[in-house]
Design a protein around this motif. Structure first.
Motif, mmCIF file in Angstrom:
data_model
loop_
_atom_site.group_PDB
_atom_site.id
_atom_site.type_symbol
_atom_site.label_atom_id
_atom_site.label_comp_id
_atom_site.label_asym_id
_atom_site.label_seq_id
_atom_site.Cartn_x
_atom_site.Cartn_y
_atom_site.Cartn_z
ATOM 1 N N ASN B 113 0.298 -1.234 0.586
ATOM 2 C CA ASN B 113 -0.006 -0.100 0.207
ATOM 3 C C ASN B 113 1.058 1.203 -0.112
ATOM 4 O O ASN B 113 0.250 2.177 -0.687
ATOM 5 C CB ASN B 113 -1.205 0.072 1.139
ATOM 6 C CG ASN B 113 -2.126 -0.627 0.535
ATOM 7 O OD1 ASN B 113 -2.168 -1.463 0.075
ATOM 8 N ND2 ASN B 113 -3.145 -1.241 1.902
ATOM 9 N N ARG B 114 2.067 1.153 1.085
ATOM 10 C CA ARG B 114 2.497 2.642 1.117
ATOM 11 C C ARG B 114 3.226 2.526 -0.259
ATOM 12 O O ARG B 114 3.719 3.647 -1.054
ATOM 13 C CB ARG B 114 3.963 1.921 1.963
ATOM 14 C CG ARG B 114 4.035 2.437 3.268
ATOM 15 C CD ARG B 114 5.072 2.960 4.550
ATOM 16 N NE ARG B 114 5.800 1.725 3.906
ATOM 17 C CZ ARG B 114 5.138 0.967 4.879
ATOM 18 N NH1 ARG B 114 4.343 0.997 6.052
ATOM 19 N NH2 ARG B 114 6.012 -0.667 5.173
ATOM 20 N N ASN B 117 1.294 3.422 -3.428
ATOM 21 C CA ASN B 117 -0.448 4.393 -2.978
ATOM 22 C C ASN B 117 -1.742 3.791 -3.017
ATOM 23 O O ASN B 117 -3.259 3.965 -3.184
ATOM 24 C CB ASN B 117 -0.248 5.406 -3.836
ATOM 25 C CG ASN B 117 0.891 6.461 -3.579
ATOM 26 O OD1 ASN B 117 0.923 6.424 -2.130
ATOM 27 N ND2 ASN B 117 1.335 6.984 -4.418
ATOM 28 N N SER B 118 -2.030 2.208 -2.895
ATOM 29 C CA SER B 118 -3.293 1.254 -2.940
ATOM 30 C C SER B 118 -3.377 1.343 -1.543
ATOM 31 O O SER B 118 -3.323 1.709 -0.422
ATOM 32 C CB SER B 118 -2.391 -0.040 -3.049
ATOM 33 O OG SER B 118 -1.701 -0.478 -2.661
ATOM 34 N N SER B 119 -4.805 0.880 -1.285
ATOM 35 C CA SER B 119 -5.282 0.354 -0.931
ATOM 36 C C SER B 119 -5.618 -0.857 -0.062
ATOM 37 O O SER B 119 -7.456 -0.917 -0.272
ATOM 38 C CB SER B 119 -6.027 1.143 -0.430
ATOM 39 O OG SER B 119 -7.532 1.641 -1.105
ATOM 40 N N GLY B 302 -2.954 12.423 -4.290
ATOM 41 C CA GLY B 302 -2.978 11.059 -3.290
ATOM 42 C C GLY B 302 -2.771 10.130 -3.987
ATOM 43 O O GLY B 302 -1.872 9.572 -3.904
ATOM 44 N N GLU B 303 -3.372 9.677 -5.635
ATOM 45 C CA GLU B 303 -2.782 8.666 -6.045
ATOM 46 C C GLU B 303 -2.310 9.299 -7.791
ATOM 47 O O GLU B 303 -1.946 8.178 -8.067
ATOM 48 C CB GLU B 303 -3.651 7.679 -6.517
ATOM 49 C CG GLU B 303 -4.533 7.261 -5.059
ATOM 50 C CD GLU B 303 -5.351 6.255 -5.420
ATOM 51 O OE1 GLU B 303 -6.071 5.885 -6.793
ATOM 52 O OE2 GLU B 303 -6.495 5.325 -4.709
ATOM 53 N N ASN B 340 -11.435 15.007 -3.961
ATOM 54 C CA ASN B 340 -10.316 15.015 -3.681
ATOM 55 C C ASN B 340 -9.302 14.902 -5.334
ATOM 56 O O ASN B 340 -8.513 14.148 -5.431
ATOM 57 C CB ASN B 340 -9.991 13.584 -3.189
ATOM 58 C CG ASN B 340 -10.137 12.671 -1.889
ATOM 59 O OD1 ASN B 340 -10.245 13.711 -0.980
ATOM 60 N ND2 ASN B 340 -10.100 11.734 -1.454
ATOM 61 N N ASN B 557 7.132 9.981 0.636
ATOM 62 C CA ASN B 557 6.152 8.855 1.062
ATOM 63 C C ASN B 557 5.657 9.327 2.135
ATOM 64 O O ASN B 557 5.209 8.225 2.487
ATOM 65 C CB ASN B 557 7.815 7.533 1.155
ATOM 66 C CG ASN B 557 8.679 8.213 0.571
ATOM 67 O OD1 ASN B 557 8.370 7.177 -0.674
ATOM 68 N ND2 ASN B 557 9.606 7.568 0.399
ATOM 69 N N GLU B 559 1.914 9.165 3.782
ATOM 70 C CA GLU B 559 0.706 7.977 3.259
ATOM 71 C C GLU B 559 -0.001 8.210 3.188
ATOM 72 O O GLU B 559 -0.613 9.507 2.538
ATOM 73 C CB GLU B 559 0.802 7.892 4.897
ATOM 74 C CG GLU B 559 -0.398 8.434 5.508
ATOM 75 C CD GLU B 559 -0.588 8.013 7.130
ATOM 76 O OE1 GLU B 559 -1.486 7.511 7.553
ATOM 77 O OE2 GLU B 559 0.335 8.987 8.080
ATOM 78 N N ALA B 560 -0.635 7.672 1.828
ATOM 79 C CA ALA B 560 -1.851 7.235 1.231
ATOM 80 C C ALA B 560 -3.474 8.134 1.966
ATOM 81 O O ALA B 560 -3.488 7.876 3.350
ATOM 82 C CB ALA B 560 -2.582 6.250 0.464
ATOM 83 N N PHE B 567 -8.940 15.175 1.353
ATOM 84 C CA PHE B 567 -7.505 15.183 0.994
ATOM 85 C C PHE B 567 -6.506 15.962 1.277
ATOM 86 O O PHE B 567 -6.113 16.038 2.239
ATOM 87 C CB PHE B 567 -6.844 14.562 -0.561
ATOM 88 C CG PHE B 567 -5.338 15.313 -1.434
ATOM 89 C CD1 PHE B 567 -4.698 14.043 -0.799
ATOM 90 C CD2 PHE B 567 -5.378 16.653 -1.195
ATOM 91 C CE1 PHE B 567 -3.727 14.716 -1.318
ATOM 92 C CE2 PHE B 567 -4.039 16.894 -1.400
ATOM 93 C CZ PHE B 567 -2.882 15.963 -1.855
#
Lengths: 368, 842
Positions: B113-114, B117-119, B302-303, B340, B557, B559-560, B567
């Motif tokens: 995820n880090r 940038n996924s969740s 964010g992504e 966002n 880096n 976090e997401a 956002f």
């Protein structure tokens, strides 16, 4: 094949590392790439040193034996290095001197540091003759089997004489005699003027051959009596072998021609061995015209081997198979008389290769 | 050919214990390497001593199990027993094992995820080092057994690679970052196994089972295999040092040259590969093979940074003059914040409004070109002398900081009116946009679909712009505006557009009341006419930028944003950590709250020092992925949109942002990286080194290996010397007194040979004592013939005598040796003497 696999595998690893080093910003892939390159280079150079410390000698523990026996060739591998050799391939080339046929035999081996190992090869000859062992290639591999390096084996071309199998030929003759009822007329080998004709009967003396005992007479006399063959010290008993062949090259191309040669050798061996077992000291005579040519007029090319025991019998056979066949016809009688003019002889047999290896039915000749 | 066989005539001495130890070390390298890579790669919370020790114990047990190399008889029952015990262990610890497993999965998923940038959802599981330790130990128990079989029992590099490669591949793909020692363990383990597996093994040639020949071959094989293992391992350490210092620097240079080519290929491949993957939006895994700049194409926050696959070269800029300030190239332009993301300006609204502005041709291009045209017009008018004095004053006023002086080509003055030329070549940047510098002129081939938004990418022609650097344009236009008599159609259109900007680029999201209140408290003066005074931008910037840098942390880096969170709100109120996107978004909102029209811009910031002079006199810079950037553009009355740098630590800061002393960003500002680079004075070098080693830096690992090599070499040389010395002095306990005396004499004889005595002189030569005396004489205090004769007589007695000599005789022999050998050595040259003592141990 294995080496190619190793090389391909290592190459793939290097390429993979290169790709990672190009696409990844970490420092380890670049170091790893450097390490792989250095490792390969180190292996290459260490192999060079290692190969220089390897000594290989090809040798034949037995130099001559009958055709039914295995030929043993040994490659003695000596490692003078303090590093072991994990894998090497020792090979030699065998060559049939008569036909010129060649073949290569290889075997993987290993040698401990400062160690000595023997790679032993067992071969079986198809025909009588001479097998020459030529040192082949000795390849030493590095520790990851990426590279291999040739090292020169010690010089030397030992030869092995494949002797005819005289026992089989003798057994064949005996069988033939039995089949034909043992009559003198039917047995060409036992004509009336047989070389083993009895000259005298005398009491058994220590050292006499067992087969020379005259059993019937011994029973009558109630003492062991032996047959005294017609052999005498001052009369040489001869077997003439005519090595003439019109088509020498046929031996290289035709298996049949080669088999005929084998039969010729076997008949000659059987005849000589029979005399030997009968206790007759004799000579086997043939002409080596090629040797005469080499000597350029020295001697007339006649070769005479005395057969008096098992050892000299083998020596004779070894010399016989080493003698090249001749495409020139030689008059053995003439040559023999020319060479040994002051000797009396008694010819008990004459074999000719050209006549299909069979014994010629000739009368026993005597002469001086 | 009827058969082959291999016979070992002489083999080296077998050392089963040493070989066993070598095998254990090899297995430990592999097992501990995998474990360490896993633990450090994903930062797993474990009880380190327990898990490493447990793995070591299982490695030793597995080595013992495979020691004889056969899996026969009782060993089969032992396998069965092990399976039973293992099943029982799993049954007893099933809850702990499952919890540990879930934590392991959580750690991996979190890393993914880090990185991307996924969740991806994780198990709701509390972290417990004990459970993780049990989980890893039980896994390692089986893994160690497997490793032992392919490393010791039947060394097979291929199977090992097939087992290890997927583990490492998954680790790297799942964002694992194993420590350097772990990688070295695996490296040496793999090389050792590879070397072991290459040893000749063809048992068919080794003789019949149970025969002496077979036994000797097996012994030889074991010797060879283990000696190679030790040799390759030792060489590996030495070669590592060699590779690090000599090969790596050279490779680095070559690889960096190749990177520019390979990065493009890599990008294309990754694009193709990632296109095959399912892409899910709204919080799912979203991979893009585009560069950082490419990720901002739709204003998604964010992504938006994409997945940069390498150091890609995105743009190549060629300027006719060397810029003296950062060149900002606009890509995406965001007008409204919501959900966002930044939304592009509304083309419909723009074109509707523009219909009243009496622009010629395409109003979008007209507005885009307005700053350039106005600057050009102002400069021309000044040069023509129509508005001579005032305009000239305005132009010259700035000196270095104004006018074309910003283009430091040395041509300011006479050619001040000439715009510069900038060619922007797109290499790997996203093709959706044309990356346009501020105050540039665009011809009719360009399309701006959103009116005053981003310029669409085009392939009709090369992107060659005539442009004025931002400072040049600002200073010229400010000077132009200061004279009220100056008025043109262009100025009137500019005024109309300013009003439009003020109307449409002032929206702020709902909420954020505290921030709004704070901004309003500043009471920035905005003229009643709606015009924003020229100095207003600087005033507001001086409030906004320090506020952000003091209260928020720069982190590439970051976090997401959790699902469901906003956002901007999350950044301002929760995380307080972000990168350019976060800072620019927040700054846009703050500028608007302070009364200035502002927009969010994403594109490339190319620092002036990146431009390098070319042989033909132009200046070229290559903008890489890390030059992609987000910033704010604020509308300055009478000038137009001007870029404002809001990200602390950004490489291409337009102006030096004053950072409060001691804040975390200080270090980052200096070098543009996240590292603080702070090194406290008085740090203990040893503890610093240990911490670096634990962090796993390559140089510290190499340093460790250097020390190990040094110690090993010193130990080996010392050991060799001590052993030689013991032999020479007859101190071998296994030998009798007579044999030891013989050894002493042998050493003496070797010394004489080393000193040059003819090898033909045998030790039983009648003249031996006389010849030996010649080599012992010549020194100041030469050993005489008497000692030699007595020594010789003693040796003869030891060799040929019927009686066992006493200890006192041995001492006497040593005494002779100590007297005679130094006198021989003294005759030698210095170097030879040193070699005799240091290497031969005489």
């Amino acid at each position: 094949m294995e080496r190619m696999k190793s090389k391909a595998g290592y190459g793939a690893v290097v390429v993979l590392t290169l790709i990672i080093a190009l696409t990844h910003e970490g420092e380890f892939p670049r170091f790893l790439l450097g390490f792989e390159v250095v490792l390969a280079a180190a292996l290459f150079f260490s192999l060079k040193v290692l190969a220089g410390k390897i000594e290989v000698h090809f040798r034949l523990p037995v130099l001559a034996d009958s055709r039914s026996k295995e030929i043993v060739v040994e490659a003695e591998i000596v490692n003078h290095s303090i590093l072991p050799v994990p894998a090497l391939t020792a090979g030699f080339i065998w060559e049939d001197v008569i036909s010129g046929e060649r073949g290569t035999v290889q075997m993987p081996a290993m040698a401990d540091s400062r160690g000595r190992s023997v790679a032993r090869f067992r071969l079986r000859a198809g025909h009588c003759g001479v097998i020459r062992v030529l040192p082949g290639e000795v390849w030493v591999k590095d520790y990851l089997a990426l590279f291999r390096r040739k090292t020169a084996p010690a010089p030397g071309n030992p030869e092995y004489a494949v002797l005819p199998d005289w026992t089989e030929a003798e057994a064949g003759s005996a069988e033939k005699r039995q089949r034909t009822g043992g009559s003198e007329e039917a047995d060409g080998d036992r004509s009336g003027d047989d070389y083993s004709e009895i000259r005298d009967i005398r009491p058994y003396r220590r050292g006499d051959a067992r087969h020379s005992i005259h059993w019937k007479l011994s029973a009558k006399m109630e003492d062991l009596m032996v047959r005294e063959p017609s052999d005498t010290a001052d009369t040489a008993v001869l077997i003439f072998l005519d090595l003439y062949t019109a088509d020498k090259d046929a031996l290289a191309r035709s298996d049949q021609a080669r088999s005929e040669l084998d039969r010729f050798y076997e008949r000659a061996a059987a005849a000589s061995h029979r005399l030997l077992t009968d206790g007759v000291r004799h000579y086997v005579v043939w002409a080596d015209l090629e040797e005469q040519e080499k000597r350029a007029g020295s001697g007339n090319g006649i070769v005479r081997y005395e057969v008096r025991d098992e050892s000299s019998f083998r020596g004779m056979l070894t010399a016989l198979v080493h003698t090249p066949l001749s495409s020139r016809r030689a008059d053995l009688d003439l040559l023999y008389k020319e060479r040994f003019s002051d000797e009396t002889f008694r010819e008990v047999g004459r074999l000719s290769l050209e006549a299909g290896g069979s014994r010629k039915r000739e009368k026993t000749k005597t002469g001086k | 050919m009827t058969g082959k066989e291999l016979v070992q005539v002489e083999t080296g001495k077998s050392h089963p214990r040493v070989w066993f130890l070598a095998g254990v070390i090899l297995l430990l390298l592999e097992a501990e390497g995998i474990l360490m890579a896993t633990v450090t790669g994903w930062d797993l919370p474990v009880n380190a001593p327990a898990v490493y020790l447990g793995t070591a114990v299982s490695a030793v047990l597995a080595s013992l199990f495979f020691y004889e190399g056969r899996l026969e008889g009782k060993r089969r029952y032992m396998v069965f027993l092990f399976v039973l015990l293992y099943a029982g262990l799993l049954f007893v610890t099933q809850d702990t094992f499952l919890s540990g497993g879930k934590q392991f999965v959580n750690a991996v998923v979190s890393a993914v995820n880090r990185e991307y940038n996924s969740s991806i959802a994780v198990f709701s599981q509390t972290v417990d080092a004990g459970e993780m330790t049990v989980f890893l130990l039980e896994i390692m128990l089986v893994l160690t057994g497997f490793l032992a079989s392919v490393v010791l029992w039947r060394p097979d590099a291929l199977i090992l690679a097939l087992a290890e490669f997927p583990i490492l591949a998954v680790m790297f793909l799942c964002a694992g970052e194993p420590s350097m020692p772990a990688l070295f363990f695996l490296l040496f383990g793999a090389v050792g196994t590879y070397a072991s597996s290459r040893s000749f093994r063809r048992k068919a040639l080794w003789g019949t089972p149970g025969s002496e020949q077979r036994k000797r071959n097996l012994e030889c094989f074991e010797n060879v295999q283990k000696k190679i293992l030790i040799a390759v391992g030792t060489a590996g350490v030495v070669l590592s040092i060699f590779a690090f210092y000599l090969v790596r620097p050279g490779l680095n240079v070559q690889l960096e040259r190749a990177e520019s080519v390979t990065a493009r290929v890599e990008n294309r491949i990754m694009e193709s590969l990632i296109a095959l993957l399912p892409q899910s939006e709204n919080g799912g895994l979203s991979l893009t093979a585009e560069t950082d700049g490419g990720g901002v194409q739709d204003g998604m926050l964010g992504e938006t940074d994409g997945f940069a696959v390498g150091s890609l070269e995105d743009l190549r800029l060629t300027s006719s003059v060397k810029p003296s300030e950062t060149v900002y190239l606009k890509g995406f332009i965001g007008s409204t914040y919501g959900e966002n993301r930044w939304l592009a300006p509304s083309g419909e609204t723009f074109f509707s409004a523009a219909s009243n502005w009496q622009t010629e041709d395409d109003p979008a291009l007209y507005i885009q070109n307005l700053p350039f045209l106005r600057t050009m017009y102002a400069l021309n008018m000044t040069a023509d002398g129509e508005n001579g004095e005032d305009a000239s004053a305005g132009s010259a006023d700035g000196g270095e900081n104004s006018g074309v002086g910003a283009l430091s080509d040395g041509s300011s003055g006479g050619t001040a009116a000439a715009p510069a030329e900038l060619t922007v070549e797109r290499l790997n940047a996203v093709s959706s946009y044309t990356y346009v510098p501020y105050n540039a002129y665009l011809n009719e081939y360009y399309d701006i679909p959103d009116g005053d938004g981003a310029v669409a990418g085009q392939s009709v022609q090369d992107d060659i712009f005539s442009w004025f650097p931002e400072e040049t344009s600002s200073s010229v236009l400010e000077a132009w505006n200061s004279d009220e008599e100056n008025a043109s159609v262009l100025d009137r259109v500019e005024a109309s557009y300013e009003a439009y900007a003020r109307q449409w680029y002032m929206d702020v999201p709902e909420g954020l009341d505290e921030l709004k209140e704070l901004c309003e408290e500043q009471e920035f003066h905005v003229e009643e006419t709606g015009d924003v005074p020229a100095d207003g931008v600087d005033d507001v910037a001086e409030f906004v930028i320090p506020y952000l840098t003091e209260n928020y942390t720069y982190d590439m880096n970051a976090e997401a944003v959790p699902e469901g969170e906003d956002f901007l709100t999350y950044f301002l109120e929760e995380s307080k950590t972000g990168y350019s996107t976060h800072f620019a978004t927040a700054a846009v909102v703050m500028f608007r709250m302070c009364g200035l029209p502002a927009r969010y811009v994403a594109g490339y910031a190319v620092p002036a020092d990146l431009f390098a002079v070319q042989p033909e006199g132009t200046y070229t810079a290559v903008a890489q992925a890390d030059n992609s950037h987000a910033w704010v553009e604020v509308y300055q009355s009478g000038v137009g949109w001007v870029p404002v740098e809001t990200t602390p630590g950004a490489l291409g800061t337009k102006a030096q942002v004053e950072m409060p002393e001691g804040t975390e960003q200080n270090g980052a500002d200096e070098d543009g990286s996240q590292e603080n680079g702070t090194e406290e004075d008085g740090n203990n070098p040893f503890s610093d080194f240990v911490s670096r080693l634990l962090d796993g830096s390559l140089d510290s690992v190499i340093f460790c290996m250097e020390i190990v090599s040094l110690v090993a070499v010193t130990g080996a040389v010392s050991g060799h010397l001590i052993w030689k010395r013991r032999c020479h002095l007859g101190k071998r306990k296994r030998l009798s007194v007579n044999e030891n005396i013989r050894e002493i004499f042998r050493a003496f004889y070797e010394v004489l040979l080393y000193a040059g005595m003819d090898t033909a002189v045998a030790s039983d030569d009648p003249r031996f004592t006389e010849i030996a005396a010649e080599y012992c004489s010549g020194a100041e205090n030469p050993a005489g013939c008497r000692e030699i004769r007595e020594f010789y007589a003693l040796v003869l007695e030891a060799v040929y005598g019927n009686t066992d000599l006493q200890e006192k005789d041995l001492i006497r022999a040593r005494k002779y040796y100590r007297e005679l050998v130094p006198s021989v050595l003294r005759q030698m040259r210095f170097i030879r003497r040193i070699k005799a003592v240091v290497w031969r141990g005489y």
